[in-house]
Each structure stands twice: as structure tokens, then as C-alpha cells.
Write a protein that holds these residues in place. Structure first.
Motif, PDB file in Angstrom:
ATOM      1  N   VAL A  45       0.839  -1.200   0.000  1.00 34.84           N
ATOM      2  CA  VAL A  45       0.000   0.000   0.000  1.00 34.84           C
ATOM      3  C   VAL A  45       0.873   1.249   0.000  1.00 34.84           C
ATOM      4  N   ARG A  46       1.922   1.258   0.813  1.00 34.07           N
ATOM      5  CA  ARG A  46       2.809   2.422   0.850  1.00 34.07           C
ATOM      6  C   ARG A  46       3.509   2.628  -0.489  1.00 34.07           C
ATOM      7  N   VAL A  47       3.970   1.534  -1.091  1.00 32.95           N
ATOM      8  CA  VAL A  47       4.621   1.637  -2.393  1.00 32.95           C
ATOM      9  C   VAL A  47       3.625   2.147  -3.432  1.00 32.95           C
ATOM     10  N   ALA A  48       2.414   1.597  -3.418  1.00 35.08           N
ATOM     11  CA  ALA A  48       1.400   2.015  -4.389  1.00 35.08           C
ATOM     12  C   ALA A  48       1.089   3.496  -4.254  1.00 35.08           C
ATOM     13  N   ALA A  49       1.009   3.971  -3.025  1.00 36.56           N
ATOM     14  CA  ALA A  49       0.731   5.395  -2.812  1.00 36.56           C
ATOM     15  C   ALA A  49       1.862   6.257  -3.356  1.00 36.56           C
ATOM     16  N   GLU A  50       3.109   5.854  -3.110  1.00 36.17           N
ATOM     17  CA  GLU A  50       4.250   6.627  -3.593  1.00 36.17           C
ATOM     18  C   GLU A  50       4.333   6.638  -5.122  1.00 36.17           C
ATOM     19  N   LEU A  51       3.891   5.558  -5.740  1.00 36.35           N
ATOM     20  CA  LEU A  51       3.950   5.465  -7.198  1.00 36.35           C
ATOM     21  C   LEU A  51       2.722   6.081  -7.866  1.00 36.35           C
ATOM     22  N   GLY A  52       1.711   6.429  -7.080  1.00 35.55           N
ATOM     23  CA  GLY A  52       0.475   6.919  -7.670  1.00 35.55           C
ATOM     24  C   GLY A  52      -0.299   5.832  -8.380  1.00 35.55           C
ATOM     25  N   ALA A  53      -0.225   4.604  -7.884  1.00 34.48           N
ATOM     26  CA  ALA A  53      -0.872   3.463  -8.535  1.00 34.48           C
ATOM     27  C   ALA A  53      -2.388   3.616  -8.524  1.00 34.48           C
ATOM     28  N   HIS A  54      -3.021   3.139  -9.566  1.00 36.90           N
ATOM     29  CA  HIS A  54      -4.483   3.247  -9.634  1.00 36.90           C
ATOM     30  C   HIS A  54      -5.171   2.117  -8.885  1.00 36.90           C
ATOM     31  N   ALA A  55      -4.416   1.084  -8.454  1.00 36.31           N
ATOM     32  CA  ALA A  55      -5.010   0.000  -7.667  1.00 36.31           C
ATOM     33  C   ALA A  55      -3.891  -0.841  -7.067  1.00 36.31           C
ATOM     34  N   VAL A 101      -8.701  -8.245   5.479  1.00 35.27           N
ATOM     35  CA  VAL A 101      -9.012  -7.116   4.604  1.00 35.27           C
ATOM     36  C   VAL A 101      -9.493  -5.927   5.430  1.00 35.27           C
ATOM     37  N   ALA A 102     -10.272  -6.204   6.463  1.00 36.34           N
ATOM     38  CA  ALA A 102     -10.728  -5.122   7.339  1.00 36.34           C
ATOM     39  C   ALA A 102      -9.554  -4.413   8.002  1.00 36.34           C
ATOM     40  N   ALA A 103      -8.508  -5.160   8.327  1.00 39.06           N
ATOM     41  CA  ALA A 103      -7.324  -4.552   8.946  1.00 39.06           C
ATOM     42  C   ALA A 103      -6.543  -3.701   7.957  1.00 39.06           C
ATOM     43  N   LEU A 104      -6.624  -4.037   6.668  1.00 41.39           N
ATOM     44  CA  LEU A 104      -5.874  -3.305   5.651  1.00 41.39           C
ATOM     45  C   LEU A 104      -6.618  -2.076   5.143  1.00 41.39           C
ATOM     46  N   LEU A 105      -7.933  -2.100   5.188  1.00 45.69           N
ATOM     47  CA  LEU A 105      -8.742  -1.044   4.585  1.00 45.69           C
ATOM     48  C   LEU A 105      -8.434   0.360   5.110  1.00 45.69           C
ATOM     49  N   PRO A 106      -8.299   0.578   6.426  1.00 50.44           N
ATOM     50  CA  PRO A 106      -8.040   1.959   6.883  1.00 50.44           C
ATOM     51  C   PRO A 106      -6.778   2.564   6.285  1.00 50.44           C
ATOM     52  N   GLN A 107      -5.707   1.779   6.203  1.00 44.42           N
ATOM     53  CA  GLN A 107      -4.466   2.283   5.611  1.00 44.42           C
ATOM     54  C   GLN A 107      -4.672   2.612   4.137  1.00 44.42           C
ATOM     55  N   ALA A 108      -5.371   1.727   3.406  1.00 47.64           N
ATOM     56  CA  ALA A 108      -5.610   1.968   1.984  1.00 47.64           C
ATOM     57  C   ALA A 108      -6.472   3.208   1.774  1.00 47.64           C
ATOM     58  N   GLU A 109      -7.488   3.385   2.613  1.00 50.14           N
ATOM     59  CA  GLU A 109      -8.362   4.549   2.476  1.00 50.14           C
ATOM     60  C   GLU A 109      -7.600   5.841   2.744  1.00 50.14           C
ATOM     61  N   THR A 110      -6.768   5.837   3.778  1.00 50.77           N
ATOM     62  CA  THR A 110      -5.985   7.026   4.100  1.00 50.77           C
ATOM     63  C   THR A 110      -5.011   7.371   2.981  1.00 50.77           C
ATOM     64  N   ALA A 111      -4.421   6.330   2.384  1.00 51.72           N
ATOM     65  CA  ALA A 111      -3.438   6.542   1.318  1.00 51.72           C
ATOM     66  C   ALA A 111      -4.094   6.837  -0.024  1.00 51.72           C
ATOM     67  N   GLY A 112      -5.403   6.626  -0.129  1.00 53.19           N
ATOM     68  CA  GLY A 112      -6.074   6.822  -1.409  1.00 53.19           C
ATOM     69  C   GLY A 112      -5.755   5.747  -2.420  1.00 53.19           C
ATOM     70  N   ALA A 153     -13.395   1.417  -0.595  1.00 55.06           N
ATOM     71  CA  ALA A 153     -12.008   1.183  -0.995  1.00 55.06           C
ATOM     72  C   ALA A 153     -11.747  -0.253  -1.423  1.00 55.06           C
ATOM     73  N   LEU A 154     -12.729  -1.150  -1.304  1.00 56.29           N
ATOM     74  CA  LEU A 154     -12.540  -2.535  -1.739  1.00 56.29           C
ATOM     75  C   LEU A 154     -13.166  -2.713  -3.111  1.00 56.29           C
ATOM     76  N   GLY A 155     -12.317  -2.928  -4.092  1.00 58.80           N
ATOM     77  CA  GLY A 155     -12.782  -3.171  -5.443  1.00 58.80           C
ATOM     78  C   GLY A 155     -12.295  -4.512  -5.950  1.00 58.80           C
ATOM     79  N   LEU A 156     -12.309  -4.640  -7.263  1.00 56.06           N
ATOM     80  CA  LEU A 156     -12.147  -5.943  -7.897  1.00 56.06           C
ATOM     81  C   LEU A 156     -11.077  -5.875  -8.980  1.00 56.06           C
ATOM     82  N   THR A 157     -10.190  -6.883  -9.000  1.00 54.79           N
ATOM     83  CA  THR A 157      -9.389  -7.183 -10.172  1.00 54.79           C
ATOM     84  C   THR A 157     -10.102  -8.281 -10.935  1.00 54.79           C
ATOM     85  N   LEU A 158     -10.482  -8.009 -12.168  1.00 57.29           N
ATOM     86  CA  LEU A 158     -11.189  -8.989 -12.983  1.00 57.29           C
ATOM     87  C   LEU A 158     -10.238  -9.530 -14.038  1.00 57.29           C
ATOM     88  N   ASP A 159      -9.903 -10.803 -13.916  1.00 60.28           N
ATOM     89  CA  ASP A 159      -9.096 -11.474 -14.931  1.00 60.28           C
ATOM     90  C   ASP A 159     -10.055 -12.065 -15.961  1.00 60.28           C
TER      91      ASP A 159
END
Length: 373
Positions: free
Chosen positions: A127-137, A162-173, A204-210
Motif C-alpha cells: 500500500v505504501r509503495v502504491a501510494a508513492e507510485l500513484g498506482a491506480h489500484a 481485509v478489514a485490517a488493511l482497509l483503513p491504511q488503503a483509504e488514508t493513502a487513497g 475502498a474494496l474493489g475488484l481485479t477482474l481477470d
């Protein structure tokens, strides 16, 4: 932190009678299919080939999330992405990044709480790396259920993680994008909706669709899966595949029809990356990256030729993927066991996919039956 709108903010809703012009698609290639290239070389290659982005798997050869100086290396990667004008999604399906002896271990479902914590810790770093890179997901998967863990207990473990990860992801956008993976606990669209409901539908919980997985095991066509998943769609992976066989294939070596699904992605105005996912083809990575881009360009050209603007249906819920232009009915929960295709019996799991490799299965021949040297 950036003051840009949250990536999951709903799009402005046009007037109900306003036709929506289909949105052009943005293509990427996964670095798990370019494992023999240094990351700077891989990014330069994709930019030269005309890709819009990259699916960056955090692994020992590409922005190792466990090696020293991660902040400095992340900043350099961000600089390279900007220099090449590439968008990025961060993927976390590296085979041996946490355990050099067991593929994709530990998982969020590991019976050992310390092992589960290691996987969650990797996702927090991602999540931290994704935020620094401006990742879209940020892509992740559940992992298979342990044989000794009852089904309901496994779902509770996944929801807790996932519930434990969501607050960090939401804060980081950073939108989380869980992937239904054949053979995993969360193995299909019905499993995604089960997790989403258990967490009260967090934004903040979405889907990767393969799309290959859709063809492999979902009861509906890949285009219908896109339509149903539109409100939650944050990332798309694409490759060729055969019905009932979980094996990622280069385009033209499976049986999928791509213009209809690309047309549907355009129609719902999906704005994320469509990432080619060929994790067992690094031996031919540069050539396949070139051929894949040419194939997709031609398939989208054919999709455009048959497309027609469609008035927006106001009954469709908004979504970060651009919103659906028709009412969306979530896929009904499946009663099949994980890895089983509803209405088809079973899925052959030869062990070729990024996260869904079944234990005790022989790896398939690469490149359409020709193994890498």
C-alpha cells in the motif's frame, strides 16, 4: 499527501438522455512476464511498444519489497514511470517473495497467525509503495483455504485481514482490488460479493477482474462479467484461455473472443489499466509484449467498428470503473466448491497461473506446448 480526489470517488453523472461516448482502453503488461529484464529496461520496453502502463509485481527482481532502501528505490521507480509516461498498478502475487520454499506462502488464510501477519505485512508495504507510485489500484488475492480450516472460518479470516488493511488503503487513497483466483477461497465473482457484503461494502474494496478466469469458470461470458462487475472494477487482467482449464496463454492460443469484451470495457467507460498477464512466459517476454500490444490494438479496432453509443441508465450504481450503462445484477453466490466452474463441473488446474497453482500439479508446457530453454 496529494489533494487529488479519492480514486474511488464516483464520476459525475451525465444527463440521463446524454449518450456516452465509449472510452478508449489503456493497456499494460505485467512485469511477472518480464522477469528476465531489469525493471528500468522493462519500463523502457513497454513505453517504446506504446503501452500506457505496467502491472508491477513486487518481487526480488523488480522493486523487492523486503530489500533495504525501499523508499529510495520506490522514488526512483516513480521517476522512471513519469519519464516514460506510464501508469501503474501494484500487484502482490510473487511466487516466493515471502517463503523461498513454498509457492505463494504464507497467505491471508494460513492457520498460523504469525504467518498470516507476514502476508498482511507485505500488503501494508505494498500500500505504501502504491501510494508513492500513484498506482491506480493494489492487486491481491485470498489464497487457497487450508484443508484443516472450515469454510466459514476461512471466510472470517479473510474478512478480518481485509478489514485490517482497509483503513491504511483509504488514508493513502489506494483502491484495493482483490482478484478471484481459481482454486482460491475467493475464486469467482460470487466470492467477491460474499467478502464485500461481510465488510458492509467498503468503498475502498474493489475488484481485479481477470478476463481469462471469467472464460475459464464463470457461468456468464467475459463481457457479461464486465457488465456485472462494473461498479467495483478497479483493475483488469487479460490473456487467452480455454474453458475449464486454468492456464494463461498468449493471444491466439486459446479460444476467447476479444472484441466483445473490449467493447464492453469501452462501453462502461472503464478507466483503469487492462494488463496482459503471462507470468510463465518471461523467456519470450519482449516478443510477446510486442505481439500482445499489436493483437489488442487490432481487437479494439474491431470492437470500435461495431460499437454504438448507449444512453446512460440512471438505475445503474456509480463506480470507480466509470459506471455501468445498464442495470447491474451482482452474480449470485455460487454453491460450487472453490475452483469449480458453476454449470461446468470442474476446472483443470495445471499450475500455470500467477496465484492459483494447485499443489501437486505439474507445470504446463510454456508457449503453447514449447517449454522455455
Amino acid at each position: 499527501m496529494s489533494t487529488a480526489p479519492h480514486p474511488l470517488s464516483p464520476l459525475p453523472t451525465p444527463d440521463r438522455d446524454t449518450p456516452l461516448r465509449p472510452a478508449p482502453l489503456r493497456y499494460a503488461y505485467g512485469t511477472n512476464g518480464l522477469a528476465d529484464l531489469r525493471l528500468p529496461d522493462a519500463l523502457r520496453l513497454l513505453a517504446d511498444l506504446g503501452y500506457d502502463g505496467v502491472g508491477l509485481t513486487l518481487d526480488h527482481m523488480h522493486l523487492d519489497p523486503l530489500a533495504p532502501d525501499l523508499p529510495a528505490r520506490t522514488a526512483e521507480t516513480a521517476r522512471l514511470l513519469a519519464a516514460h509516461d506510464l501508469t501503474v498498478t501494484v500487484e502482490t502475487g510473487a511466487r516466493y517473495v515471502l517463503d523461498p520454499r513454498r509457492k505463494h506462502h504464507p497467505t491471508l488464510l494460513d492457520p498460523d497467525p504469525d504467518a498470516r501477519a507476514r502476508r498482511l505485512g507485505l500488503l501494508r508495504v505494498a500500500v505504501r509503495v502504491a501510494a508513492e507510485l500513484g498506482a491506480h489500484a493494489l492487486h491481491f488475492a485470498s489464497g487457497p483455504r487450508h484443508p484443516d480450516t472450515p469454510g466459514d472460518e476461512a471466510w472470517a479470516l479473510l474478512a478480518d485481514a481485509v478489514a485490517a488493511l482497509l483503513p491504511q488503503a483509504e488514508t493513502a487513497g489506494v483502491p484495493l482490488a482483490v482478484e478471484p483466483e481459481p482454486g482460491h477461497l475467493l475464486g469467482d465473482l460470487a466470492g467477491f460479493h460474499r467478502l464485500r457484503r461481510a465488510l458492509d461494502g467498503p468503498q475502498a474494496l474493489g475488484l481485479t477482474l481477470d478476463l481469462g478466469h471469467c472464460h475459464c469458470l464463470e457461468p456468464e461470458s467475459p463481457a457479461a462479467c464486465v457488465r456485472a462487475a462494473a461498479p467495483w472494477l478497479r483493475h483488469v487482467q487479460i490473456e487467452d484461455m480455454r474453458r475449464g482449464v486454468h492456464e494463461h496463454l498468449p493471444f491466439g492460443e486459446g479460444e476467447m473472443d476479444f472484441p466483445p469484451v473490449l467493447r464492453e470495457l469501452r462501453r462502461i467507460r472503464y478507466r483503469g489499466l487492462v494488463t496482459v498477464e503471462l507470468p510463465r512466459h518471461s523467456h519470450a517476454g519482449p516478443e510477446l509484449a510486442r505481439d500482445s500490444r499489436n493483437f489488442l490494438r487490432e481487437a479494439e479496432r474491431r470492437a470500435r467498428r461495431s460499437a454504438r453509443p448507449t444512453p446512460r441508465d440512471p438505475s445503474g450504481p456509480p463506480g470507480g470503473g466509470g459506471g455501468s450503462t445498464s442495470p447491474v445484477t451482482p452474480v449470485a453466490p455460487s454453491t460450487a466448491s472453490p475452483g469449480t466452474a458453476p454449470g461446468t463441473g470442474s476446472v483443470t488446474e495445471p499450475g500455470c497461473a500467477g496465484e492459483g497453482e494447485g499443489p501437486g500439479r505439474a507445470a504446463p508446457a510454456e508457449n503453447g506446448g514449447r517449454r522455455a530453454p
